[in-house]
Motif scaffolding. Sequence first.
Motif, PDB file in Angstrom:
ATOM      1  N   UNK A  45      20.947  79.280  15.545  1.00 52.09           N
ATOM      2  CA  UNK A  45      19.778  78.791  15.497  1.00 52.09           C
ATOM      3  C   UNK A  45      19.220  78.577  17.097  1.00 52.09           C
ATOM      4  N   UNK A  46      20.148  78.178  17.747  1.00 56.49           N
ATOM      5  CA  UNK A  46      19.973  77.827  19.310  1.00 56.49           C
ATOM      6  C   UNK A  46      19.534  79.248  19.964  1.00 56.49           C
ATOM      7  N   UNK A  47      20.535  79.968  19.936  1.00 60.15           N
ATOM      8  CA  UNK A  47      20.559  81.371  20.335  1.00 60.15           C
ATOM      9  C   UNK A  47      19.449  82.313  19.940  1.00 60.15           C
ATOM     10  N   UNK A  48      19.189  82.035  18.650  1.00 61.86           N
ATOM     11  CA  UNK A  48      18.046  82.652  18.014  1.00 61.86           C
ATOM     12  C   UNK A  48      16.740  82.292  18.698  1.00 61.86           C
ATOM     13  N   UNK A  49      16.676  80.794  18.883  1.00 63.25           N
ATOM     14  CA  UNK A  49      15.461  80.185  19.815  1.00 63.25           C
ATOM     15  C   UNK A  49      15.166  81.012  21.223  1.00 63.25           C
ATOM     16  N   UNK A  50      16.420  80.995  21.826  1.00 66.92           N
ATOM     17  CA  UNK A  50      16.468  81.562  23.135  1.00 66.92           C
ATOM     18  C   UNK A  50      15.863  83.002  23.067  1.00 66.92           C
ATOM     19  N   UNK A  51      16.050  83.933  22.257  1.00 66.36           N
ATOM     20  CA  UNK A  51      15.728  85.154  21.976  1.00 66.36           C
ATOM     21  C   UNK A  51      14.138  85.119  21.844  1.00 66.36           C
ATOM     22  N   UNK A  52      13.796  84.235  21.066  1.00 64.25           N
ATOM     23  CA  UNK A  52      12.098  83.923  20.697  1.00 64.25           C
ATOM     24  C   UNK A  52      11.428  83.666  21.895  1.00 64.25           C
ATOM     25  N   UNK A  53      12.247  82.622  22.816  1.00 63.79           N
ATOM     26  CA  UNK A  53      11.562  82.465  23.957  1.00 63.79           C
ATOM     27  C   UNK A  53      11.358  83.216  24.949  1.00 63.79           C
ATOM     28  N   UNK A  54      12.412  84.367  24.956  1.00 67.53           N
ATOM     29  CA  UNK A  54      12.272  85.434  25.857  1.00 67.53           C
ATOM     30  C   UNK A  54      11.000  86.282  25.440  1.00 67.53           C
ATOM     31  N   UNK A  55      10.861  86.423  24.090  1.00 67.41           N
ATOM     32  CA  UNK A  55       9.774  87.212  23.461  1.00 67.41           C
ATOM     33  C   UNK A  55       8.409  86.602  23.918  1.00 67.41           C
ATOM     34  N   UNK A  56       8.284  85.100  23.851  1.00 71.71           N
ATOM     35  CA  UNK A  56       6.823  84.377  24.108  1.00 71.71           C
ATOM     36  C   UNK A  56       6.599  84.771  25.601  1.00 71.71           C
ATOM     37  N   UNK A  57       7.721  84.817  26.326  1.00 71.17           N
ATOM     38  CA  UNK A  57       7.357  84.980  27.661  1.00 71.17           C
ATOM     39  C   UNK A  57       7.273  86.418  28.118  1.00 71.17           C
ATOM     40  N   UNK A  58       8.008  87.369  27.688  1.00 68.33           N
ATOM     41  CA  UNK A  58       7.742  88.599  27.901  1.00 68.33           C
ATOM     42  C   UNK A  58       6.146  88.859  27.606  1.00 68.33           C
ATOM     43  N   UNK A  59       5.640  88.331  26.476  1.00 64.62           N
ATOM     44  CA  UNK A  59       4.488  88.654  25.790  1.00 64.62           C
ATOM     45  C   UNK A  59       3.286  88.107  26.957  1.00 64.62           C
ATOM     46  N   UNK A  60       3.593  86.905  27.290  1.00 64.30           N
ATOM     47  CA  UNK A  60       2.880  86.464  28.553  1.00 64.30           C
ATOM     48  C   UNK A  60       2.500  87.113  29.760  1.00 64.30           C
ATOM     49  N   UNK A  61       3.874  87.976  30.021  1.00 62.69           N
ATOM     50  CA  UNK A  61       3.896  88.811  31.266  1.00 62.69           C
ATOM     51  C   UNK A  61       3.061  89.809  30.911  1.00 62.69           C
ATOM     52  N   UNK A  62       3.273  90.512  29.760  1.00 65.55           N
ATOM     53  CA  UNK A  62       2.342  91.736  29.129  1.00 65.55           C
ATOM     54  C   UNK A  62       0.907  91.432  29.408  1.00 65.55           C
ATOM     55  N   UNK A  63       0.434  90.100  29.237  1.00 69.61           N
ATOM     56  CA  UNK A  63      -0.997  89.885  29.244  1.00 69.61           C
ATOM     57  C   UNK A  63      -1.479  90.643  30.832  1.00 69.61           C
TER      58      UNK A  63
END
Lengths: 309, 114
Positions: free
Chosen positions: A67-85
């Motif tokens: 669950x924790x490792x899955x969260x890290x992947x999610x955090x990566x996604x939130x952040x790449x999304x922020x960069x994409x803006x």
Amino acid sequence: MTPVQRFAAIVAAEDKIEPADWMPEGYRKTLIRQIAQHAHSEVIGMQPEGNWIARAPTLHRKAILMAKVQDEAGHGLYLYSAAETLGVKRDELQELLHQGKHKYSSIFNYPTLSWADIGAIGWLVDGAAITNQVMLTRCSYGPYARGMVRICKEESFHQRQGYEILLRLCAGSSEQKAMAQDSLDRWWWPSLMMFGPHDTDSTHSEQSMEWKIKRVSNDELRQQFVDMTVPQADYLGLVIPDPELRWNEERGHYDFGEIDWDEFWRVVKGDGPMNRDRIAHKVRAWDEGAWVREAALAHAAKKAARSAA
Amino acid sequence: MTYEVPVAPGESAEIEESTQLTSEEWPMWEVFVRARRGISHVHIGSLHAPDSEAALQNARDVYTRRNEGASLWVVRSSEIHAFDPVDIAEYVAANEKVYRQATSYEIPDEVGHM
């Protein structure tokens, strides 16, 4: 009002800058640089922990770790999304990471040698990350600040499960307690290095503070982290590997020893114990997934053509 | 810790943003979540997916891992249309009419709550 004045007024009023707003090119570039490194850190950070999923001591711990490792992947996604803006493409950022042109947090260039390391990472590494990320929830760039709010909520689970692992080990056999101590010995200094160079040696800090991307200095955050963590180590009955660590009544803070800055720069520049492995593994995973990405696109195109017919 | 990228002595602080990549990226989708029945969907983030079905599945996995959603929408990011923030701010400022606010009317206390 000129765009420059409008930008300055929004930042001064503690309002958020949003993607469609005009912003100075330096502000945009600084954010891309920082958010990309932050995203890369979340993604590379899955590796040292993933290393222990198959070897977690119980099914319960294995489920938690997944669950924790899955969260890290999610955090990566939130952040790449922020960069994409900010007008960059996620695939480009990943490619730059693969080519070694982008960095990620140096902490992930240390190996996870024992189960206690999974505890230490949650407690210390995620603890240090929380210290920084709580500050970043007040960052002037809206998408980054919002991502941080989500991430902070999830990090709390990460830190608590890590500390609990160490609590169990410290209440266990003398071998288990020794394993916990060994882990603290190896992770303490790299965790302090996570806060970056001293304020006096920090290249971008002043401008970042002015833009309110960063709200608290490296040394202040490091002190906060030490003050918070020492009593937690005491509770575990573990000894922090720093002979100079002591409470300073006058300052109301703990004094602590000097970081080995040679080691810090060595790892930043690519010569940590795991730098090459981490990138090689990341590139392999990306390349091996290429056919899945292409097949999914081909399938989507086929389906769209069928429903149009 | 810090996510500022440390610049090692002798290194350039410039950042590269592009590698002239030619491979095709999955399209981007905006994700909206209704946290519970009775309230509106709220924009929560975005993701990449090849089609709407995969976008919904990914949105569920990424954005509702902790019982955060009673309903999910995904919309292709390219389908979102918006005003320029300066234009809308000027429009709002130019159209400020205090007589539209309930508080600009004086009602005697004796009348009671209105």
